[in-house]
Scaffold this motif. Structure first.
Motif, short mmCIF file in Angstrom:
data_model
loop_
_atom_site.label_atom_id
_atom_site.label_comp_id
_atom_site.label_asym_id
_atom_site.label_seq_id
_atom_site.Cartn_x
_atom_site.Cartn_y
_atom_site.Cartn_z
N GLU A 1 -107.29 -68.65 -26.02
CA GLU A 1 -106.69 -69.48 -24.97
C GLU A 1 -107.51 -70.74 -24.71
O GLU A 1 -107.35 -71.40 -23.69
CB GLU A 1 -106.55 -68.68 -23.68
CG GLU A 1 -105.47 -67.62 -23.74
CD GLU A 1 -105.19 -66.98 -22.41
OE1 GLU A 1 -104.03 -66.98 -21.98
OE2 GLU A 1 -106.14 -66.47 -21.78
N THR A 2 -108.38 -71.07 -25.66
CA THR A 2 -109.10 -72.34 -25.61
C THR A 2 -108.80 -73.09 -26.89
O THR A 2 -108.54 -72.49 -27.94
CB THR A 2 -110.62 -72.14 -25.47
OG1 THR A 2 -111.12 -71.49 -26.67
CG2 THR A 2 -110.94 -71.28 -24.25
N LEU A 3 -108.86 -74.42 -26.83
CA LEU A 3 -108.58 -75.23 -28.01
C LEU A 3 -109.59 -74.95 -29.12
O LEU A 3 -109.24 -74.91 -30.30
CB LEU A 3 -108.58 -76.71 -27.63
CG LEU A 3 -107.41 -77.18 -26.77
CD1 LEU A 3 -107.60 -78.65 -26.36
CD2 LEU A 3 -106.08 -77.01 -27.51
N ILE B 1 -95.20 -80.13 -30.44
CA ILE B 1 -96.22 -81.15 -30.21
C ILE B 1 -97.61 -80.58 -30.45
O ILE B 1 -98.45 -81.17 -31.14
CB ILE B 1 -96.11 -81.70 -28.77
CG1 ILE B 1 -94.75 -82.36 -28.56
CG2 ILE B 1 -97.23 -82.70 -28.49
CD1 ILE B 1 -94.51 -82.83 -27.14
N ALA B 2 -97.88 -79.42 -29.88
CA ALA B 2 -99.23 -78.86 -29.96
C ALA B 2 -99.50 -78.16 -31.28
O ALA B 2 -100.46 -78.48 -31.98
CB ALA B 2 -99.44 -77.88 -28.79
N PHE B 3 -98.65 -77.23 -31.67
CA PHE B 3 -98.96 -76.36 -32.80
C PHE B 3 -98.60 -76.97 -34.14
O PHE B 3 -99.23 -76.65 -35.15
CB PHE B 3 -98.30 -75.00 -32.61
CG PHE B 3 -99.02 -74.13 -31.62
CD1 PHE B 3 -99.87 -73.14 -32.06
CD2 PHE B 3 -98.87 -74.32 -30.27
CE1 PHE B 3 -100.55 -72.33 -31.16
CE2 PHE B 3 -99.54 -73.52 -29.35
CZ PHE B 3 -100.39 -72.53 -29.81
N TRP B 4 -97.59 -77.84 -34.20
CA TRP B 4 -97.33 -78.52 -35.47
C TRP B 4 -98.50 -79.42 -35.83
O TRP B 4 -98.92 -79.49 -36.97
CB TRP B 4 -96.03 -79.32 -35.39
CG TRP B 4 -94.81 -78.49 -35.53
CD1 TRP B 4 -94.74 -77.13 -35.59
CD2 TRP B 4 -93.47 -78.96 -35.62
NE1 TRP B 4 -93.44 -76.72 -35.71
CE2 TRP B 4 -92.63 -77.81 -35.73
CE3 TRP B 4 -92.88 -80.22 -35.61
CZ2 TRP B 4 -91.26 -77.92 -35.82
CZ3 TRP B 4 -91.51 -80.32 -35.72
CH2 TRP B 4 -90.70 -79.18 -35.82
N MET B 5 -99.02 -80.13 -34.83
CA MET B 5 -100.17 -80.99 -35.09
C MET B 5 -101.39 -80.16 -35.45
O MET B 5 -102.16 -80.51 -36.35
CB MET B 5 -100.46 -81.86 -33.87
CG MET B 5 -99.40 -82.92 -33.57
SD MET B 5 -99.19 -84.13 -34.92
CE MET B 5 -97.70 -83.49 -35.74
N PRO C 1 -114.29 -63.48 -32.37
CA PRO C 1 -113.33 -64.54 -32.02
C PRO C 1 -113.28 -64.80 -30.53
O PRO C 1 -113.73 -63.98 -29.73
CB PRO C 1 -112.00 -63.96 -32.52
CG PRO C 1 -112.16 -62.49 -32.36
CD PRO C 1 -113.62 -62.21 -32.64
N ASP C 2 -112.73 -65.95 -30.20
CA ASP C 2 -112.46 -66.28 -28.81
C ASP C 2 -111.12 -65.67 -28.41
O ASP C 2 -110.13 -65.85 -29.11
CB ASP C 2 -112.41 -67.81 -28.63
CG ASP C 2 -111.86 -68.21 -27.28
OD1 ASP C 2 -112.23 -67.56 -26.29
OD2 ASP C 2 -111.07 -69.16 -27.23
N ARG C 3 -111.12 -64.89 -27.35
CA ARG C 3 -109.88 -64.27 -26.89
C ARG C 3 -109.70 -64.56 -25.42
O ARG C 3 -110.66 -64.62 -24.66
CB ARG C 3 -109.90 -62.76 -27.11
CG ARG C 3 -110.12 -62.31 -28.55
CD ARG C 3 -109.95 -60.81 -28.62
NE ARG C 3 -110.26 -60.30 -29.95
CZ ARG C 3 -111.45 -59.82 -30.29
NH1 ARG C 3 -112.41 -59.81 -29.41
NH2 ARG C 3 -111.66 -59.34 -31.49
N GLY C 4 -108.45 -64.65 -25.03
CA GLY C 4 -108.15 -64.76 -23.61
C GLY C 4 -108.16 -63.39 -22.97
O GLY C 4 -108.33 -62.36 -23.62
N ALA C 5 -107.97 -63.38 -21.68
CA ALA C 5 -107.93 -62.11 -20.95
C ALA C 5 -106.49 -61.64 -20.84
O ALA C 5 -105.57 -62.44 -20.74
CB ALA C 5 -108.54 -62.30 -19.56
N PRO C 6 -106.26 -60.33 -20.88
CA PRO C 6 -104.90 -59.81 -20.74
C PRO C 6 -104.31 -60.15 -19.39
O PRO C 6 -105.03 -60.22 -18.38
CB PRO C 6 -105.07 -58.29 -20.92
CG PRO C 6 -106.50 -58.02 -20.62
CD PRO C 6 -107.26 -59.25 -21.03
#
Length: 419
Positions: free
Chosen positions: A264-266, A383-387, A413-418
């Motif tokens: 959940e981070t760039l 916009i975000a994921f195609w680029m 890996p970097d993971r977000g929280a559930p």
């Protein structure tokens, strides 16, 4: 026609415009056909059909530094609605409390066995060690931060006993963390993009890759191709190609649900997608030439699709670079890019993109009844994921060419929280 008078940028724009549109209709057609033939009248995920017999199954859980998630993962696996299975957790030299937590879990989960490796040797090696310890010919592999649906093992093993040439089955990953924009956009990505592509590829012939987070294998098929390679950045893409090139079938089972965490981070998202892109290039360089053999012709579609996507990434990069340079330097007319702002073609592309998203989300409502509430967040996906996909593909190709072949070890890996 005077070909010299045709602007090169027009050809690039045409390819950049028509490629995603053609592929979107290709995926939608294959996905809808798959749904109508295999899913529309199929049992619900929580009501799998009866099996003629339920063979013993080994569930492999490779893990590295998973103290935050391993307890919930093992607990969910122990709750599988399957009569006869074992869980083998392979601790690949973790430096946190994973070892202690796994040892403590053995007392509460009698199906659990733990294998401790002295040092970090990578996921592929951990899976091989787990296979050596396994007592079954049917192996279900689950990532150590995933929550497996109670009926997932039954759905996947049903395919393995259905046909002797079924070498692997890939499940249906679902996003758990949905509190940020990146998390919500990935909900649409996994359903509207990844799920639809897998349905279409299964309809047309071969899958590009299984989902390494949730998959099942026949041990004899793995033995036939030499198991997982510890030299590959993404062992799941490589094993998928080698199995199919050897004549084994890979099936997609959307009812085998698995709830996963995504970055959940760039920075974390970039690292993950760059690894995926490098894995695709590695497979292309390792197996691309051998796939051209006539007896492996069913892989040609997968190879062509991947090469076109790589070409699209470089074409888009060229267009962007020409536009930026043209802001400061006068370029020849044939190389001039007037603007990057969408015009009529941008509107058409956006409409087709939303049509694809809408089609897939309607199919995926079988598995999440409230999925359409995330349609708004999917709008931002191109916009975000195609680029992101374009830049990772561009970086991955030279990076993979220059990379020294060595054992691919774990990186937390970097993971977000559930949610």
């Amino acid at each position: 026609m005077d070909w010299s008078s045709i602007a090169w940028t027009r050809w690039m724009f045409n390819f950049a415009f028509f490629y995603p549109i053609i592929m979107a209709f290709f995926w939608m057609t294959g996905g809808v056909y798959y749904y109508l033939r295999r899913e529309r009248n199929a049992p619900r995920p929580d009501a799998p059909p009866p099996m003629p017999h339920t063979p013993f199954v080994s569930v492999l859980v490779p893990c590295f530094n998973e103290e935050d998630h391993i307890v919930s993962t093992i607990t969910a696996l122990s709750a599988q609605m399957y009569p006869d299975f074992e869980i083998i957790a392979i601790n690949d030299g973790s430096s946190d409390r994973t070892r202690e937590l796994l040892d403590a879990l053995v007392a509460d989960h009698p199906r659990l066995r733990v294998v401790h490796l002295a040092e970090n040797q990578g996921k592929a090696n951990a899976l091989r060690m787990g296979t050596l310890a396994a007592a079954s010919d049917y192996l279900v592999c689950v990532d150590s931060d995933a929550m497996l649906d109670p009926h997932a093992v039954r759905w996947m093993v049903g395919h393995l006993i259905d046909g002797p040439r079924v070498g692997a089955v890939t499940g249906n990953p679902r996003i758990r963390n949905r509190t940020t924009l990146l998390g919500r956009m990935q909900i649409g990505e996994f359903s509207a993009i990844i799920g639809l592509i897998k349905r279409a590829q299964r309809t047309y012939g071969r899958l590009f890759t299984i989902s390494g987070v949730i998959c099942a294998f026949r041990r004899t098929a793995l033995h036939d191709v030499g198991y997982w390679s510890d030299q590959m950045v993404t062992e799941d893409i490589d094993i998928s190609w080698r199995l199919q090139m050897a004549g084994w079938d890979i099936r997609y089972e959307p009812n085998a649900l698995c709830w996963i965490l995504m970055p959940e981070t760039l920075r974390g998202l970039w690292s993950q997608r760059l690894r995926w892109a490098c894995g695709g290039v590695e497979v292309l360089l390792s197996h691309g030439r051998s796939v051209l053999a006539w007896r492996k012709r069913r892989m040609w579609g997968v190879l062509l699709e991947y090469m076109l996507s790589l070409a699209w990434a470089y074409v888009m990069l060229t267009i962007i670079v020409l536009w930026l340079v043209g802001m400061f330097v006068t370029l020849p007319p044939a190389w001039h890019v007037e603007t990057m702002l969408p015009r009529w073609h941008g509107v058409v592309l956006a409409f087709v993109c939303m049509l694809q998203f809408g089609t897939s989300l309607m199919i995926e409502r079988r598995y999440e009844t409230k999925l359409t509430r995330h349609f708004y967040w999917v709008i931002w996906y191109p916009i975000a994921f195609w680029m992101l996909g374009m830049f990772t593909a561009v970086v991955a190709f030279p990076r993979t060419l220059l990379r020294r072949r060595r054992r691919a070890v774990w990186i937390s890996p970097d993971r977000g929280a559930p949610a």
